[in-house]
Design an enzyme around this catalytic site. Structure first.
Site, PDB file in Angstrom:
ATOM      1  N   CYS A  71      35.639  40.931  44.038  1.00  0.00           N
ATOM      2  CA  CYS A  71      36.939  40.311  43.755  1.00  0.00           C
ATOM      3  C   CYS A  71      38.070  41.326  43.940  1.00  0.00           C
ATOM      4  CB  CYS A  71      36.911  39.669  42.374  1.00  0.00           C
ATOM      5  SG  CYS A  71      38.123  38.341  42.253  1.00  0.00           S
TER       6      CYS A  71
ATOM      7  N   HIS B  88      32.367  36.885  41.464  1.00  0.00           N
ATOM      8  CA  HIS B  88      31.760  37.695  40.404  1.00  0.00           C
ATOM      9  C   HIS B  88      30.281  37.332  40.334  1.00  0.00           C
ATOM     10  CE1 HIS B  88      35.599  39.123  38.747  1.00  0.00           C
ATOM     11  NE2 HIS B  88      36.045  37.999  39.272  1.00  0.00           N
TER      12      HIS B  88
ATOM     13  N   GLU C  41      28.339  39.537  38.755  1.00  0.00           N
ATOM     14  CA  GLU C  41      27.944  40.251  37.540  1.00  0.00           C
ATOM     15  C   GLU C  41      28.062  39.382  36.297  1.00  0.00           C
ATOM     16  OE1 GLU C  41      30.679  40.581  39.164  1.00  0.00           O
ATOM     17  OE2 GLU C  41      32.356  40.718  37.775  1.00  0.00           O
TER      18      GLU C  41
HETATM   19  N1  GLN Z   1      43.584  37.877  41.833  1.00  0.00           N
HETATM   20  C1  GLN Z   1      43.208  39.207  41.464  1.00  0.00           C
HETATM   21  C2  GLN Z   1      43.968  40.233  42.286  1.00  0.00           C
HETATM   22  O1  GLN Z   1      44.636  39.893  43.189  1.00  0.00           O
HETATM   23  C3  GLN Z   1      41.710  39.417  41.621  1.00  0.00           C
HETATM   24  C4  GLN Z   1      41.006  38.547  40.627  1.00  0.00           C
HETATM   25  C5  GLN Z   1      39.694  39.073  40.167  1.00  0.00           C
HETATM   26  O2  GLN Z   1      39.330  40.231  40.387  1.00  0.00           O
HETATM   27  N2  GLN Z   1      38.993  38.239  39.428  1.00  0.00           N
HETATM   28  O3  GLN Z   1      43.898  41.394  41.997  1.00  0.00           O
END
Ligand code: GLN
Length: 192
Positions: free
Chosen positions: A85, A170, A172
């Site tokens: 992410c 995610h 994890e």
């Molecule tokens: N939207 C977040 C960002 O731009 C990332 C979201 C996440 O890591 N769950 O940093």
């Protein structure tokens, strides 16, 4: 008596975000973990995980701690890395520049804050992963060395470039350790 092979030591960037869940997954798959907050914590690692969180905050933390240079050097030296992410965003061309790809933040739309999907990931046997997407990015562009491992609605959400793996979701937060196991296999394949 033959000694047990040493467990790989995996650093988890712990400035911000969901690092503890990654540590639990890594411990369950047979790795030792170390929380990384300052450059000295990067010494002697066999791999590094960059967790989800908020990429702007994480970028500021990396700058504050002087970690950008050391992380880029380890990237250039081929240290295996897994970004999830916001971690995927940190690895992209516009941030640490460790993977040859471009992430689009919050790509699934601001209204759709989170969703779960069963995602088939190339190289991970045993059926689809239950993937949790939270304000997730996707990969809008990538170079020829990047292999797309999974897509959702036609957009790449998982990719590998050598020993680097980046996922939009995610893994994890589920009970499924297969993505972390896959990463540890890449770590073990690295020449020491
Ligand atoms: N939207 C977040 C960002 O731009 C990332 C979201 C996440 O890591 N769950 O940093």
């Amino acid at each position: 008596m033959a000694s047990e092979p040493r467990q790989p030591l995996i650093g988890v960037l712990a400035l911000q975000g969901g690092f503890e869940a990654h540590e639990r997954m890594l411990s369950r798959t047979g790795a030792d973990t170390r929380e990384v907050r300052v450059a000295g914590d990067l010494e002697g690692l066999d791999g590094l995980v960059i967790p989800g969180g908020e990429s702007t905050t994480m970028t500021l933390g990396i700058e504050r701690e002087g970690l950008a240079g050391p992380l880029r050097r380890l990237g250039a030296a081929g240290l295996p890395m897994l970004g999830s992410c916001a971690g995927l965003i940190m690895l992209d061309r516009d941030h640490l520049g460790i993977m040859d790809l471009v992430a689009v933040r919050n790509a699934f739309g601001r209204q759709i804050h989170s969703f779960e999907a069963d995602v088939e990931v190339r190289g991970i046997p045993g059926g689809p992963l239950r993937a949790i997407f939270i304000r997730a990015p996707w990969i809008a562009d990538h170079g020829p060395a990047v292999e797309v491992l999974a897509t959702v609605e036609g957009h790449p959400v998982a990719a590998r470039e050598g020993s680097r793996v980046a996922v939009s979701f995610h893994a994890e937060l589920s009970h499924d350790v297969r993505l972390h196991r896959y990463f540890l296999e890449l770590v073990r394949e690295q020449p020491v």
